[in-house]
Design an enzyme around this catalytic site. Structure first.
Site, PDB file in Angstrom:
ATOM      1  N   HIS A   1       0.824  -1.222   0.000  1.00  0.00           N
ATOM      2  CA  HIS A   1       0.000   0.000   0.000  1.00  0.00           C
ATOM      3  C   HIS A   1       0.856   1.270   0.000  1.00  0.00           C
ATOM      4  O   HIS A   1       0.356   2.353  -0.290  1.00  0.00           O
ATOM      5  CB  HIS A   1      -0.910   0.046   1.236  1.00  0.00           C
ATOM      6  CG  HIS A   1      -1.959  -1.026   1.264  1.00  0.00           C
ATOM      7  ND1 HIS A   1      -2.838  -1.217   0.223  1.00  0.00           N
ATOM      8  CD2 HIS A   1      -2.266  -1.961   2.203  1.00  0.00           C
ATOM      9  CE1 HIS A   1      -3.645  -2.243   0.532  1.00  0.00           C
ATOM     10  NE2 HIS A   1      -3.312  -2.707   1.718  1.00  0.00           N
TER      11      HIS A   1
ATOM     12  N   ASP B   1      -2.469 -10.601  -2.047  1.00  0.00           N
ATOM     13  CA  ASP B   1      -3.018 -10.053  -0.802  1.00  0.00           C
ATOM     14  C   ASP B   1      -4.477  -9.694  -1.079  1.00  0.00           C
ATOM     15  O   ASP B   1      -4.823  -9.299  -2.189  1.00  0.00           O
ATOM     16  CB  ASP B   1      -2.222  -8.799  -0.411  1.00  0.00           C
ATOM     17  CG  ASP B   1      -2.632  -8.233   0.937  1.00  0.00           C
ATOM     18  OD1 ASP B   1      -1.881  -8.434   1.908  1.00  0.00           O
ATOM     19  OD2 ASP B   1      -3.705  -7.578   1.004  1.00  0.00           O
TER      20      ASP B   1
ATOM     21  N   HIS C   1      -6.129  -7.235  -0.289  1.00  0.00           N
ATOM     22  CA  HIS C   1      -6.307  -5.810  -0.593  1.00  0.00           C
ATOM     23  C   HIS C   1      -5.589  -5.447  -1.892  1.00  0.00           C
ATOM     24  O   HIS C   1      -4.573  -6.055  -2.234  1.00  0.00           O
ATOM     25  CB  HIS C   1      -5.743  -4.954   0.551  1.00  0.00           C
ATOM     26  CG  HIS C   1      -6.354  -5.228   1.887  1.00  0.00           C
ATOM     27  ND1 HIS C   1      -5.784  -6.084   2.803  1.00  0.00           N
ATOM     28  CD2 HIS C   1      -7.500  -4.770   2.447  1.00  0.00           C
ATOM     29  CE1 HIS C   1      -6.544  -6.126   3.892  1.00  0.00           C
ATOM     30  NE2 HIS C   1      -7.608  -5.345   3.702  1.00  0.00           N
TER      31      HIS C   1
ATOM     32  N   ASP D   1      -4.138 -12.664   3.678  1.00  0.00           N
ATOM     33  CA  ASP D   1      -5.382 -12.219   4.298  1.00  0.00           C
ATOM     34  C   ASP D   1      -6.615 -12.591   3.474  1.00  0.00           C
ATOM     35  O   ASP D   1      -7.733 -12.242   3.837  1.00  0.00           O
ATOM     36  CB  ASP D   1      -5.352 -10.713   4.630  1.00  0.00           C
ATOM     37  CG  ASP D   1      -4.689  -9.875   3.559  1.00  0.00           C
ATOM     38  OD1 ASP D   1      -4.450 -10.406   2.451  1.00  0.00           O
ATOM     39  OD2 ASP D   1      -4.404  -8.690   3.813  1.00  0.00           O
TER      40      ASP D   1
HETATM   41  N1  Q9C Z   1     -11.780   1.360   8.237  1.00  0.00           N
HETATM   42  C1  Q9C Z   1      -2.416  -5.050   4.385  1.00  0.00           C
HETATM   43  O1  Q9C Z   1      -3.034  -6.091   4.390  1.00  0.00           O
HETATM   44  N2  Q9C Z   1      -8.001  -1.425   7.153  1.00  0.00           N
HETATM   45  N3  Q9C Z   1      -2.981  -3.906   4.777  1.00  0.00           N
HETATM   46  C2  Q9C Z   1      -8.447  -0.156   7.635  1.00  0.00           C
HETATM   47  C3  Q9C Z   1     -10.349   1.290   8.085  1.00  0.00           C
HETATM   48  C4  Q9C Z   1      -6.655  -1.366   6.706  1.00  0.00           C
HETATM   49  C5  Q9C Z   1      -4.355  -3.886   5.168  1.00  0.00           C
HETATM   50  C6  Q9C Z   1      -9.912  -0.126   7.870  1.00  0.00           C
HETATM   51  C7  Q9C Z   1      -6.229  -2.642   6.054  1.00  0.00           C
HETATM   52  C8  Q9C Z   1      -4.798  -2.560   5.591  1.00  0.00           C
HETATM   53  C9  Q9C Z   1      -0.991  -5.022   4.022  1.00  0.00           C
HETATM   54 ZN    ZN Z   2      -3.943  -7.009   2.864  1.00  0.00          ZN
END
Ligand code: Q9C
Ligand code: ZN
Length: 675
Positions: free
Chosen positions: A164, A204, A206, A297
């Site tokens: 990210h 991943d 995301h 994940d």
């Molecule tokens: N409402 C990785 O898996 N979630 N990052 C935030 C805010 C963040 C995940 C939720 C998820 C980040 C590397």
């Molecule tokens: Zn992730």
């Protein structure tokens, strides 16, 4: 196919197959010092206790401990972490960003909190700087070793994650973009290693927004990301992860996003994406190395992802990538927040990299209907850049699907204790009943299963053993006893050497005869099997004036690969299939396929002759260019030896196709007429 470099891959794999594969593992305890300062609060103020941050030090410890207790780590080349140099970070990040990360650990707690609050889903503590430098440096370290050939492949057990992180900002638990830095390092700083094209697979759950932006205009890097998108509502949100985001300038077509419409995608969905998008595109791209942004994940049990990939699913996904780039694969941990799920998934992946035991398991469900919709949308969006994507997927393939039933609508994962898809026990059961179990799938019943069967793959053998094809013989294989040598092994009279046979020694399920409008001819002067004299070839082009008798054997695609191998090479080690599911799918349109790995053999040209009972008919002969070569007289047509001609005649007679006289004259005609 030649441009994909398959020959290289296969031959190098074959030659070092007896050796153990060198798999690098990099880990450094100092990466555990980065943690959310709020996780210490319960000690100070118990009333302020809240869920610990999911991106916690125990993630990499859990993986490390698991690999040791299972004995897998002991089979790898274990390396210590190494810090990245600023000049290498500068390849993808701004100086300002580097200064932020460099100094954040030496400032005050209060200042750190202020800084972290400027970004999305970011925390900092005293250990953050060192961990960030180690994570990025460690991925470079193993990538370099794999590129050099010192390691075959590697896994970097690193944190904080990276995908990210953008040029000028940390984001989503990521400080430096580890995979992007290593990618640019190989391309820009190590031209000596000959890495010109890199495939980044980001699995991943995301979207890898940072990596996408860093290579947006770069055609040297094919970025492929599968992620939950949920119409742009899933983290990181917005439309960056949409399938219409395909890159820009010279890099257009080199960014591929596969955005899930909803939660609960599992092995069948991911493998459908592999079979119908990633693998064909990877073949066409021909990467020199593959880097995997390996977040776990999307695994079953992950508290953030809501998907259902099993360790077996990850193993199959990885296994399918091993045929590229001579197996040069570098995996770097990204997300993944269920300690057991990530440890088991990483373990399954390392076992694949070690290639010491087959990948075993079965799939439970079909892909979702939405998965086919997404795959088709992505294929369409990118069809002008990748010719393999231009073909429409057959209805038979896309009709195998699971209905999607909305259970609980809980989209935001605003707190970490929120399981996105918490469902009641009963509902969970109801869903499982709707999903048609794998055991109901008729796997060996015609061509409809061809692509579906690859979704239920173990090793290539297990996968291809479920597919039937007709192998059509026009030469000595028309004689059953001779053909069985290729299946069961052995030697019949007048053969000069024995055959190994197929690993699967079961007899053909059916035998049929058919004639085809192709020219049979004899060429070459001498063969290892038959001694002096020509051998039979089928002209690769059809000609309505011609009629050739072919004996059709219904065998599995696995057996066909073994026949193809024995016809072409005495030494090739079948670590990978010569002709796989993807090749079977594409041959119907292209009519022929050149098995590059055995291209020195005379029968490496696989021809598609149509279908019988819905099952594809395949034969193997010389290349069209060989026909010209024979015509030119350089390796002229040649009469078959007596033994050889006799085997053919016996085959035709025993098969009740022709009388002895007719068969003799058929062979004679094929011998005497010029091409
Ligand atoms: N409402 C990785 O898996 N979630 N990052 C935030 C805010 C963040 C995940 C939720 C998820 C980040 C590397
Ligand atoms: Zn992730």
């Amino acid at each position: 196919m030649a441009s994909y470099g398959f020959n290289d891959q296969y031959s190098s794999m074959a030659s070092d197959s007896s050796e153990r594969r060198r798999v690098g593992l990099i880990y450094d305890e100092r990466m555990c010092l980065h943690s959310d300062p709020n996780d210490l609060l319960p000690l100070v103020k118990p009333d302020k206790a809240r869920e610990p941050h999911p991106e916690c030090p125990d993630r990499i410890r859990a993986i490390w401990n698991k690999l040791h207790s299972s004995g897998i780590a002991q089979r790898c080349v274990v390396m210590e972490g190494k810090e990245v140099e600023d000049k290498h970070i500068e390849l993808v990040h701004t100086k300002k960003h580097i200064n932020l990360i460099k100094n954040v650990s030496s400032t005050t707690n209060l200042r750190r909190e202020e800084l972290a609050n400027k970004y999305s889903s970011i925390y900092f503590n005293e250990g953050s700087t060192e961990a960030a430098y180690l994570a990025a440096g460690s991925v470079i370290e193993v990538a370099e070793k794999v590129a050099e050939g010192e390691l075959d492949s590697a896994f970097a057990i690193v944190r904080p994650p990276g995908h990210h992180a953008e040029e000028n900002q940390p984001m989503g638990f990521c400080l430096y973009n580890n995979v992007a830095i290593a990618t640019r390092y190989l391309l820009d700083n190590r031209p000596d290693l000959g890495i010109k094209k890199i495939l980044i697979v980001d699995w991943d759950v995301h979207h890898g927004n940072g990596t996408q932006k860093m290579f947006w205009k770069d055609p040297r890097v094919l970025f492929f990301s599968v992620h939950r998108y949920d119409s742009g509502t899933f983290y990181p949100g917005g439309d960056d992860g949409s399938h219409v985001m395909t890159g820009d300038g010279l890099g257009k077509g080199y960014n591929i996003n596969v955005p899930w419409e909803h939660d609960r995608c599992g092995d069948a969905d991911y493998l459908a994406v592999w079979d119908h998008l990633l693998i064909p595109v990877a073949k066409e791209f021909g990467p020199d190395i593959i880097l995997i942004s390996a977040g776990f994940d999307a695994a079953i049990g992950d508290p953030l992802g809501g998907c259902r990939v099993s360790p077996y699913g990850y193993a199959v996904m990885l296994n399918k990538l091993l045929v590229f780039a001579r197996g040069k694969i570098v995996m770097a941990l990204e997300g993944g927040y269920n300690l057991d799920s990530i440890a088991n998934s990483v373990q399954a992946c390392i076992e694949v990299l070690l290639q010491q035991k087959p990948v075993i398991g079965t799939l439970e469900a079909y892909p979702f209907e939405s998965t086919w919709r997404v795959i088709q949308a992505v294929r369409k969006e990118l069809s002008s850049f990748w010719k393999t994507l231009a073909e429409r997927l057959p209805e038979k393939v896309t009709s195998m699907r699971t209905p999607f039933i909305q259970v609980v609508s809980s989209d935001s994962e605003d707190e970490y204790d929120n399981f996105p898809n918490r469902v009641s026990q009963d509902l969970e059961k109801d869903i499982d009943n709707v999903i048609q179990p794998f055991s109901d799938l008729k796997v060996n019943d015609g061509p409809g299963i061809t692509s579906q069967a690859s979704i239920i793959s173990h090793t290539w053998r297990a996968e291809l053993s479920k597919i039937d094809i007709w192998y059509a013989a026009f030469g000595s294989n028309m004689k059953l006893s001779r053909f069985l040598c290729y299946i069961a092994g052995g030697q019949v009279e007048s053969m000069r050497k024995p055959c190994i046979g197929s690993l699967d020694k079961s007899k053909p399920k059916e035998i049929k005869w058919e004639t085809f409008p192709h020219r049979l001819f004899f060429a070459r002067e001498h063969t290892a099997t038959w001694g002096p004299g020509g051998v039979a070839f089928l002209h690769p082009e059809s000609n309505s004036d011609e009629k050739a008798y072919l004996c059709l054997y219904r065998i599995t695609l696995e057996q066909f690969n073994d026949v193809l191998c024995q016809e072409n090479s005495s030494s090739f080690d079948m670590k990978y299939p010569l002709f796989d599911m993807t090749d079977l799918q594409s041959i119907e349109n292209r009519k022929s396929f050149s098995a590059e790995a055995v291209k020195n053999g005379w029968y490496h040209n696989v021809l598609y002759l149509g279908k019988e009972n819905g099952i594809p008919i395949l034969t193997m002969t010389c290349q069209l260019s060989d026909v010209d070569y024979f015509k030119s007289g350089k390796a002229s047509m040649c009469k078959p030896s007596k033994e050889y001609a006799n085997t053919l005649i016996r085959g035709l007679v025993e098969g009740k196709q022709l009388t002895e006289e007719e068969a003799t004259s058929y062979i004679q005609q094929a011998t005497n007429r010029p091409l």
